[in-house]
Design a protein around this motif. Structure first.
Motif, PDB file in Angstrom:
ATOM      1  N   ASP A  47      87.170   2.905  11.447  1.00  0.00           N
ATOM      2  CA  ASP A  47      87.971   2.112  10.509  1.00  0.00           C
ATOM      3  C   ASP A  47      89.429   2.031  10.963  1.00  0.00           C
ATOM      4  O   ASP A  47      90.070   0.980  10.831  1.00  0.00           O
ATOM      5  N   PHE A  48      89.953   3.126  11.468  1.00  0.00           N
ATOM      6  CA  PHE A  48      91.327   3.129  11.975  1.00  0.00           C
ATOM      7  C   PHE A  48      91.485   2.121  13.113  1.00  0.00           C
ATOM      8  O   PHE A  48      92.466   1.360  13.155  1.00  0.00           O
ATOM      9  N   LEU A  49      90.504   2.085  14.016  1.00  0.00           N
ATOM     10  CA  LEU A  49      90.568   1.145  15.143  1.00  0.00           C
ATOM     11  C   LEU A  49      90.455  -0.300  14.663  1.00  0.00           C
ATOM     12  O   LEU A  49      91.171  -1.185  15.143  1.00  0.00           O
ATOM     13  N   ILE A  50      89.539  -0.537  13.721  1.00  0.00           N
ATOM     14  CA  ILE A  50      89.334  -1.907  13.228  1.00  0.00           C
ATOM     15  C   ILE A  50      90.576  -2.410  12.499  1.00  0.00           C
ATOM     16  O   ILE A  50      91.099  -3.495  12.801  1.00  0.00           O
ATOM     17  N   PHE A  51      91.058  -1.643  11.541  1.00  0.00           N
ATOM     18  CA  PHE A  51      92.229  -2.073  10.774  1.00  0.00           C
ATOM     19  C   PHE A  51      93.472  -2.142  11.656  1.00  0.00           C
ATOM     20  O   PHE A  51      94.298  -3.045  11.511  1.00  0.00           O
ATOM     21  N   GLY A  52      93.599  -1.181  12.575  1.00  0.00           N
ATOM     22  CA  GLY A  52      94.741  -1.188  13.486  1.00  0.00           C
ATOM     23  C   GLY A  52      94.756  -2.428  14.356  1.00  0.00           C
ATOM     24  O   GLY A  52      95.808  -3.065  14.535  1.00  0.00           O
ATOM     25  N   PHE A  53      93.598  -2.787  14.893  1.00  0.00           N
ATOM     26  CA  PHE A  53      93.523  -3.985  15.732  1.00  0.00           C
ATOM     27  C   PHE A  53      93.870  -5.231  14.931  1.00  0.00           C
ATOM     28  O   PHE A  53      94.636  -6.094  15.408  1.00  0.00           O
ATOM     29  N   LEU A  54      93.295  -5.355  13.721  1.00  0.00           N
ATOM     30  CA  LEU A  54      93.551  -6.546  12.912  1.00  0.00           C
ATOM     31  C   LEU A  54      95.035  -6.681  12.566  1.00  0.00           C
ATOM     32  O   LEU A  54      95.587  -7.789  12.573  1.00  0.00           O
ATOM     33  N   ILE A  55      95.684  -5.562  12.280  1.00  0.00           N
ATOM     34  CA  ILE A  55      97.109  -5.601  11.932  1.00  0.00           C
ATOM     35  C   ILE A  55      97.956  -5.989  13.138  1.00  0.00           C
ATOM     36  O   ILE A  55      98.802  -6.891  13.062  1.00  0.00           O
ATOM     37  N   ILE A  56      97.724  -5.324  14.265  1.00  0.00           N
ATOM     38  CA  ILE A  56      98.535  -5.597  15.465  1.00  0.00           C
ATOM     39  C   ILE A  56      98.285  -7.007  15.977  1.00  0.00           C
ATOM     40  O   ILE A  56      99.232  -7.745  16.280  1.00  0.00           O
ATOM     41  N   ASP A  57      97.005  -7.383  16.050  1.00  0.00           N
ATOM     42  CA  ASP A  57      96.677  -8.740  16.525  1.00  0.00           C
ATOM     43  C   ASP A  57      97.250  -9.782  15.569  1.00  0.00           C
ATOM     44  O   ASP A  57      97.797 -10.814  15.995  1.00  0.00           O
ATOM     45  N   GLY A  58      97.150  -9.521  14.261  1.00  0.00           N
ATOM     46  CA  GLY A  58      97.690 -10.462  13.282  1.00  0.00           C
ATOM     47  C   GLY A  58      99.192 -10.628  13.406  1.00  0.00           C
ATOM     48  O   GLY A  58      99.722 -11.753  13.294  1.00  0.00           O
TER      49      GLY A  58
END
Length: 326
Positions: free
Chosen positions: A7-18
């Motif tokens: 979950d940390f990787l998924i949410f982290g990626f979505l935030i940074i990519d966004g």
């Protein structure tokens, strides 16, 4: 712990990519960056990556598909007139994994969808909970399943534990809690046992094995217990969690194996198939759908929930509606 990491990787990626996507748009609007081919291509790559991760993590896992599969078990015998076919409408699900990602609201949705299909019989191929014994409380909606021939279930590996040590008191307590919850919901749990059923004018046997990784799965003893003989009616349908049971030597009397466990790979790509290694001896070749393994038909369903990452991609949760002719 791993599910929190995922979950940390998924949410982290979505935030940074966004944030990167927003930065691109803002700088283009303020004309601080020139819009050229390279910047547009990079923007589209970032947008596609964000879209795929978001879709796979939050949309596809909530899609409940129905996979209809015809399975013909009629065995033609030379010189013998075959009796008219019977067709058994069977709903098959597996890997409910209630607890971390999905709870009773999801189970209610699955139950309502199954009932809308009006199956003759319902099979549940194990892995009811995610990782804790108390998660059985989310299985309550299963009591609303309805089928004329009944609802049958077997244990999966998670119904004992997350690893492969299933002889511990803790593992046995979890399995006992799962069984008690299912039986209170009117579900027959088959643990190295069998029942003789009838559809129309024909009989058939349904076998259920204990979870393969417990090393207690023993079809030979089941056959002896019920006094099975070569003259017994066919087909013989075996419900199991792990499809590796087709490799057991005593499977020669079984016509059809119904299994789960693989999640259909859970995350797939076109032309490549499953990205994760499927945890079976059969391997990624036997990931989902209908197969012929020697003289046995094997059907593996995607399951209705997730384990590990919350994501699914190109393999949505499914209810398999099997039209079994015999």
């Amino acid at each position: 712990i791993m599910r929190y990491i995922y979950d940390f990787l998924i949410f982290g990626f979505l935030i940074i990519d966004g944030l990167l996507l927003i930065m691109f748009v803002r700088r283009w609007l303020k004309r601080r960056w020139r819009i050229n081919v390279a910047s547009v291509v990079l923007f589209l790559i970032l947008l596609a990556a964000w879209s795929v991760i978001f879709y796979g993590s939050f949309i596809e896992p909530r899609i409940l598909a129905v996979h209809t599969q015809k399975i013909d078990l009629v065995k033609a015998v030379p010189g013998v007139i075959t009796a008219p076919k019977e067709t058994l409408r069977a709903a098959l699900i597996s890997d409910i994994h209630v607890g971390f990602y999905k709870r009773d609201a999801w189970v209610t949705r699955v139950v309502e969808k199954i009932n809308s299909l009006s199956p003759d019989i319902i099979f549940i191929a194990g892995d009811f909970v995610y990782s804790k014994t108390e998660e059985v409380k989310y299985l309550t909606p299963l009591k609303n399943l309805k089928a004329p021939l009944g609802v049958f279930a077997v244990f999966g590996n998670h119904d004992y534990g997350e690893g492969r040590d299933f002889a511990t008191p803790k593992a046995l307590v979890r399995a006992s809690a799962v069984k008690k919850t299912l039986e209170s919901a009117g579900i027959k749990v088959l643990v190295n046992s069998a029942v003789k059923l009838r559809k129309g004018k024909k009989d058939f046997y349904l076998f259920g094995l204990d979870e393969l990784w417990t090393f207690n799965a023993n079809l030979r003893d089941v056959l002896k217990t019920i006094g099975y003989a070569a003259t017994a009616p066919h087909p013989n349908i075996l419900l199991t969690h792990n499809p590796d049971v087709v490799m057991l030597s005593e499977m020669k009397d079984i016509d059809l194996v119904l299994a789960g466990h693989t999640h259909g790979g859970q995350i797939r790509l076109p032309w490549i198939g499953s990205l994760p290694r499927i945890p079976t001896a059969l391997g990624n070749k036997y990931d989902r759908g209908l197969f012929n393994f020697k003289n046995i038909k094997l059907f593996i369903t995607n399951g209705v929930s997730e384990w590990g990452p919350r994501a699914r991609l190109m393999t949505p949760p499914e209810i398999a509606l099997l039209e079994i002719s015999f």
